[in-house]
Design a protein around this motif. Structure first.
Motif, PDB file in Angstrom:
ATOM      1  N   ASP A 479       0.824  -1.214   0.000  1.00 18.82           N
ATOM      2  CA  ASP A 479       0.000   0.000   0.000  1.00 18.82           C
ATOM      3  C   ASP A 479       0.854   1.259   0.000  1.00 18.82           C
ATOM      4  N   ARG A 480       2.112   1.158   0.418  1.00 15.79           N
ATOM      5  CA  ARG A 480       2.995   2.323   0.397  1.00 15.79           C
ATOM      6  C   ARG A 480       3.233   2.828  -1.022  1.00 15.79           C
ATOM      7  N   LEU A 481       3.023   1.960  -2.020  1.00 17.37           N
ATOM      8  CA  LEU A 481       3.158   2.378  -3.413  1.00 17.37           C
ATOM      9  C   LEU A 481       1.901   3.095  -3.914  1.00 17.37           C
ATOM     10  N   GLN A 482       0.851   3.127  -3.104  1.00 17.53           N
ATOM     11  CA  GLN A 482      -0.399   3.838  -3.373  1.00 17.53           C
ATOM     12  C   GLN A 482      -1.092   3.370  -4.659  1.00 17.53           C
ATOM     13  N   PRO A 483      -1.228   2.046  -4.851  1.00 21.69           N
ATOM     14  CA  PRO A 483      -2.003   1.576  -6.006  1.00 21.69           C
ATOM     15  C   PRO A 483      -3.496   1.804  -5.773  1.00 21.69           C
ATOM     16  N   ARG A 484      -4.273   1.713  -6.835  1.00 19.40           N
ATOM     17  CA  ARG A 484      -5.720   1.815  -6.702  1.00 19.40           C
ATOM     18  C   ARG A 484      -6.287   0.540  -6.096  1.00 19.40           C
ATOM     19  N   ARG A 485      -5.740  -0.605  -6.529  1.00 19.23           N
ATOM     20  CA  ARG A 485      -6.219  -1.898  -6.053  1.00 19.23           C
ATOM     21  C   ARG A 485      -5.029  -2.833  -5.879  1.00 19.23           C
ATOM     22  N   ILE A 486      -5.024  -3.609  -4.803  1.00 23.34           N
ATOM     23  CA  ILE A 486      -4.023  -4.650  -4.573  1.00 23.34           C
ATOM     24  C   ILE A 486      -4.710  -5.998  -4.769  1.00 23.34           C
ATOM     25  N   VAL A 487      -4.180  -6.783  -5.695  1.00 23.22           N
ATOM     26  CA  VAL A 487      -4.714  -8.120  -5.954  1.00 23.22           C
ATOM     27  C   VAL A 487      -3.655  -9.137  -5.562  1.00 23.22           C
ATOM     28  N   VAL A 488      -3.938  -9.951  -4.568  1.00 25.43           N
ATOM     29  CA  VAL A 488      -3.025 -11.014  -4.148  1.00 25.43           C
ATOM     30  C   VAL A 488      -3.557 -12.324  -4.715  1.00 25.43           C
ATOM     31  N   VAL A 489      -2.701 -13.010  -5.470  1.00 23.85           N
ATOM     32  CA  VAL A 489      -3.092 -14.224  -6.187  1.00 23.85           C
ATOM     33  C   VAL A 489      -2.431 -15.429  -5.543  1.00 23.85           C
ATOM     34  N   SER A 490      -3.205 -16.425  -5.192  1.00 27.61           N
ATOM     35  CA  SER A 490      -2.646 -17.685  -4.694  1.00 27.61           C
ATOM     36  C   SER A 490      -2.631 -18.694  -5.835  1.00 27.61           C
ATOM     37  N   SER A 491      -1.462 -19.254  -6.116  1.00 26.84           N
ATOM     38  CA  SER A 491      -1.379 -20.268  -7.173  1.00 26.84           C
ATOM     39  C   SER A 491      -1.941 -21.605  -6.711  1.00 26.84           C
ATOM     40  N   ALA A 492      -2.307 -21.697  -5.432  1.00 27.88           N
ATOM     41  CA  ALA A 492      -2.963 -22.887  -4.876  1.00 27.88           C
ATOM     42  C   ALA A 492      -4.401 -22.542  -4.516  1.00 27.88           C
ATOM     43  N   PRO A 493      -5.284 -23.527  -4.453  1.00 27.85           N
ATOM     44  CA  PRO A 493      -6.661 -23.274  -4.007  1.00 27.85           C
ATOM     45  C   PRO A 493      -6.720 -22.890  -2.529  1.00 27.85           C
ATOM     46  N   GLN A 494      -7.937 -22.585  -2.065  1.00 26.26           N
ATOM     47  CA  GLN A 494      -8.143 -22.233  -0.658  1.00 26.26           C
ATOM     48  C   GLN A 494      -7.842 -23.439   0.237  1.00 26.26           C
ATOM     49  N   ILE A 495      -7.016 -23.233   1.244  1.00 21.47           N
ATOM     50  CA  ILE A 495      -6.706 -24.298   2.208  1.00 21.47           C
ATOM     51  C   ILE A 495      -7.776 -24.276   3.290  1.00 21.47           C
ATOM     52  N   ARG A 496      -8.588 -25.342   3.310  1.00 18.44           N
ATOM     53  CA  ARG A 496      -9.776 -25.364   4.155  1.00 18.44           C
ATOM     54  C   ARG A 496      -9.716 -26.384   5.286  1.00 18.44           C
ATOM     55  N   TYR A 497      -8.853 -27.383   5.160  1.00 19.75           N
ATOM     56  CA  TYR A 497      -8.879 -28.513   6.094  1.00 19.75           C
ATOM     57  C   TYR A 497      -7.466 -28.820   6.573  1.00 19.75           C
ATOM     58  N   PRO A 498      -7.347 -29.389   7.770  1.00 18.51           N
ATOM     59  CA  PRO A 498      -6.010 -29.706   8.291  1.00 18.51           C
ATOM     60  C   PRO A 498      -5.347 -30.841   7.527  1.00 18.51           C
ATOM     61  N   ASP A 499      -4.040 -30.810   7.505  1.00 15.94           N
ATOM     62  CA  ASP A 499      -3.273 -31.949   7.006  1.00 15.94           C
ATOM     63  C   ASP A 499      -2.907 -32.822   8.197  1.00 15.94           C
ATOM     64  N   CYS A 500      -2.823 -34.120   7.950  1.00 15.43           N
ATOM     65  CA  CYS A 500      -2.434 -35.031   9.033  1.00 15.43           C
ATOM     66  C   CYS A 500      -1.395 -36.035   8.548  1.00 15.43           C
ATOM     67  N   TYR A 501      -0.698 -35.686   7.477  1.00 13.33           N
ATOM     68  CA  TYR A 501       0.264 -36.615   6.882  1.00 13.33           C
ATOM     69  C   TYR A 501       1.677 -36.032   6.821  1.00 13.33           C
ATOM     70  N   GLY A 502       1.975 -35.049   7.669  1.00 11.54           N
ATOM     71  CA  GLY A 502       3.346 -34.572   7.737  1.00 11.54           C
ATOM     72  C   GLY A 502       3.533 -33.087   7.560  1.00 11.54           C
ATOM     73  N   ILE A 503       2.448 -32.341   7.263  1.00  9.87           N
ATOM     74  CA  ILE A 503       2.528 -30.891   7.126  1.00  9.87           C
ATOM     75  C   ILE A 503       1.945 -30.268   8.388  1.00  9.87           C
ATOM     76  N   ASP A 504       2.557 -29.210   8.866  1.00  6.75           N
ATOM     77  CA  ASP A 504       2.118 -28.600  10.115  1.00  6.75           C
ATOM     78  C   ASP A 504       0.938 -27.663   9.860  1.00  6.75           C
TER      79      ASP A 504
END
Length: 633
Positions: A479-504
């Motif tokens: 925001d310090r660059l004072q854009p009109r809009r900031i769009v943050v893009v995730s190259s992965a889908p929404q993480i909705r559920y816990p992992d139980c196979y080795g990821i924290d």
């Protein structure tokens, strides 16, 4: 990944197939095995920085000589610490009798870590414990050479309570209820039984005890030991082990959740968690490195018989997609191509977010690990613009002027290096507000790249798990660059559920997508749905894992993906930020298109590959509702 999460682990197994003198003659060093192990572990340091361990077994030593060596470290630089401590003794020899360094037989007889079989491990402590006792490899010792076992792995089991009970039923008294201890004791139990069975057979045949020891080492059924040990394991694993007499194995889970690759030539057999690690360490092409099949074990016998044997029935392949998105090194040819494709496939959603106005949109990436998907995003934007140019030129036909043609051909995406990470935060200030302000300035931003109040600023990230770093520092910084809009893009889908196979990723309340769903439910007066899901989860608590359903999916069911993303945008936009903030995500379908051989997507979809996953997600939701800030497994 702007959110720091601990994840995965790395394994490296090396079996030297030639006498040690062979490597001294050909490569000019008595430490060929050690040097290669350092490479294999250092090239996988991305997989674990909480701890490292190294074990070595010498073959055919005389009674009274030590034949198993192990070194572990939980220092701030564990790989370097392990090898520095191993090499200390050799430095002393170099000072007093350097000629002995050229005598591998002398070294094997007198110094540790000069044997033929190596096992290394890199650890992220998913349970937050990082004592030296938690560092792999683990060692189970016995005076009988064939009953010693060294184990290390990249794994997490969901049914530790069940397995612990089985050990108790066998008459054991395990010292700890943890999957590492459970795995070790489970293998150890059936290793003991195999020894006892063979001892009785050969004793009845008239062999003396010394002869029997050699016979057991030669005929032990490693595959059968693994089949009996792993029969009830529920989880993801790439498990490696060494037996005291020299046999070795690597076992992969039936769904292929955790990765394992191997290579063999006339000099070595080697296994690692990542393919390019082997390619680099041994200078071999990718087609020579094989992936270990799910449910199978690579078994390396002391006499150098090498086989791949089915241990458990392979199930649907659900290889972890996070390996492709983030965890594994991007130098693998397939992973590099897939990460670029992830960036390319999210372009239609980016165009929607900026109203297809590329003249007033600047594109970049944060953090550096997102650079490869950024290249793919740029390629997708270029493809879009090329089609647009083609249509414009065809529309104007022969009447198009040179000036107009030059103008069209000059149009390209506005790509800039927006953020440069300067240094890790080093400050004595511990108060949250002051620390957040300091973190905001960890990145330097490139001023003058964005037209104030006019441009969209689009940055791509690997994935967005908690969103904490975005909210507290990165969005404010942009925001310090004072854009009109900031769009943050995730190259992965929404993480909705816990992992139980080795990821924290174990707590529901940590996920910004879950927070967004709960927020929308409460705004719409649907607290009763939250309560209903809680009751259904509680009713399943005592059921066998095979009968449990994932009822947490009902929390997301009322909403589209875009509605969740819009709520995430509201939750992550700091009040003092002037730009409009929009968060957009990859779709699950596009993820599968980009990574067709790695469709393990349970953290996005809730479709767990093993029954234990459903039990874990319900427990995680119960913990959230009851206000218990603890892991669900």
């Amino acid at each position: 990944m702007s959110d720091a999460i601990k994840h995965e682990c790395g394994i490296a197994l090396l079996r030297l197939k030639q006498p040690l003198s062979y490597y001294r003659r050909k490569y000019g060093t008595s430490f060929y095995g050690l040097n290669k192990m350092y490479l294999l572990m250092e090239k996988q340091h991305n997989r674990g920085q909480d701890g490292a361990g190294l074990a070595n077994i010498k073959l055919d030593v005389q009674p009274g000589q030590r034949y198993i060596s192990r070194m572990r470290s939980n220092s701030s630089r564990p790989i370097q610490d392990v090898f520095a401590r191993v090499n200390e003794r050799f430095k002393e020899l170099e000072e007093h009798d350097p000629e002995k360094l050229d005598d591998p037989d002398f070294l094997k007889a007198n110094y540790g870590f000069t044997g033929e079989v190596f096992l290394g491990h890199l650890r992220y402590g998913t349970f937050g414990k990082n004592s030296i006792e938690s560092i792999h490899p683990f060692l189970r010792q016995n005076n009988w050479m064939t009953r010693n076992i060294v184990v290390a792995g990249n794994f997490n089991l969901t049914n530790v309570d069940e397995l612990f009970g089985q050990l108790v039923d066998l008459g054991q008294h395990p010292k700890e209820k943890a999957d590492t201890v459970t795995v070790m004791e489970k293998i150890g139990h059936f290793l003991d039984e195999e020894n006892e069975k063979l001892f009785r057979i050969y004793k009845d045949q008239g062999y003396d005890n010394v002869q029997i020891s050699h016979k057991i080492a030669a005929t032990m059924d490693v595959a059968n030991i693994l089949r009996r040990s792993a029969d009830k394991w529920d989880g993801g694993y790439a498990m490696a082990g060494l037996f005291g007499h020299g046999d070795a194995f690597v076992l992969r889970d039936p769904n292929g959740i955790r990765p394992a690759f191997w290579y063999e030539d006339e000099e070595v057999v080697v296994v690692a968690s990542e393919r390019p690690v082997i390619q680099t360490a041994f200078n071999v092409p990718e087609e020579n490195v094989a992936e270990l099949d799910p449910g199978h074990a690579l078994i390396i016998r002391k006499d150098l018989r090498v086989s791949v044997e089915q241990i458990r029935t392979p199930l649907e392949r659900r290889a972890c997609s996070f390996e492709r998105i983030y965890f594994s090194r991007g130098s693998d040819a397939d992973i590099y191509r897939e990460r670029k494709e992830l960036g390319r496939l999210v372009v239609p959603r980016i165009l929607e977010a900026v109203g297809h106005d590329l003249d007033k949109s600047v594109f970049s990436f944060i953090p550096n690990t997102a650079e490869t998907s950024f290249y793919g995003m740029v390629k997708g934007l270029e493809d879009y613009l090329n089609q647009w140019k083609f249509d414009e030129i065809r529309k104007e036909g022969d009447s198009i002027s040179d000036a107009r043609l030059t103008e069209l051909l000059a149009v390209r995406p506005r790509v800039e290096k927006i953020a440069i990470k300067d240094a890790k935060l080093r400050t004595f200030i511990t108060q949250d507000d002051a620390r957040d302000d300091m973190v905001t300035h960890v990145y330097d931003i490139t001023y003058g790249t964005v037209k104030r109040g006019e441009d969209n600023l689009v940055v791509i990230d690997d994935s967005i798990v908690r969103g904490t770093t975005l909210r507290k520092s990165i969005i404010r910084m942009l925001d310090r660059l004072q854009p009109r809009r900031i769009v943050v893009v995730s190259s992965a889908p929404q993480i909705r559920y816990p992992d139980c196979y080795g990821i924290d990723m174990a707590k529901m309340g940590d996920f910004i997508a879950f927070q967004a769903a709960i927020s929308r439910l409460k705004k719409q007066g649907k607290q009763d749905l939250i309560d209903q899901v809680y009751r259904m989860c509680k009713e399943q608590e005592q059921l066998p894992k095979e009968q449990v359903k994932n009822y947490v999916k009902e929390i997301y069911a009322p909403f589209t993906d875009d509605q969740i993303s819009d709520e995430i945008s509201l939750l992550l936009a700091p009040e003092d930020v002037k730009a409009e903030v929009k968060i957009i995500y990859q779709t699950v379908d596009s993820l599968h298109n980009a990574c067709p051989d790695h469709i393990g997507d349970w953290y996005f979809t809730g479709d767990y590959p093993t029954p234990g996953g459903n039990k874990v997600v319900n427990r995680a939701f119960i913990n959230y509702v009851e206000g218990r800030n603890e892991r669900a497994y």
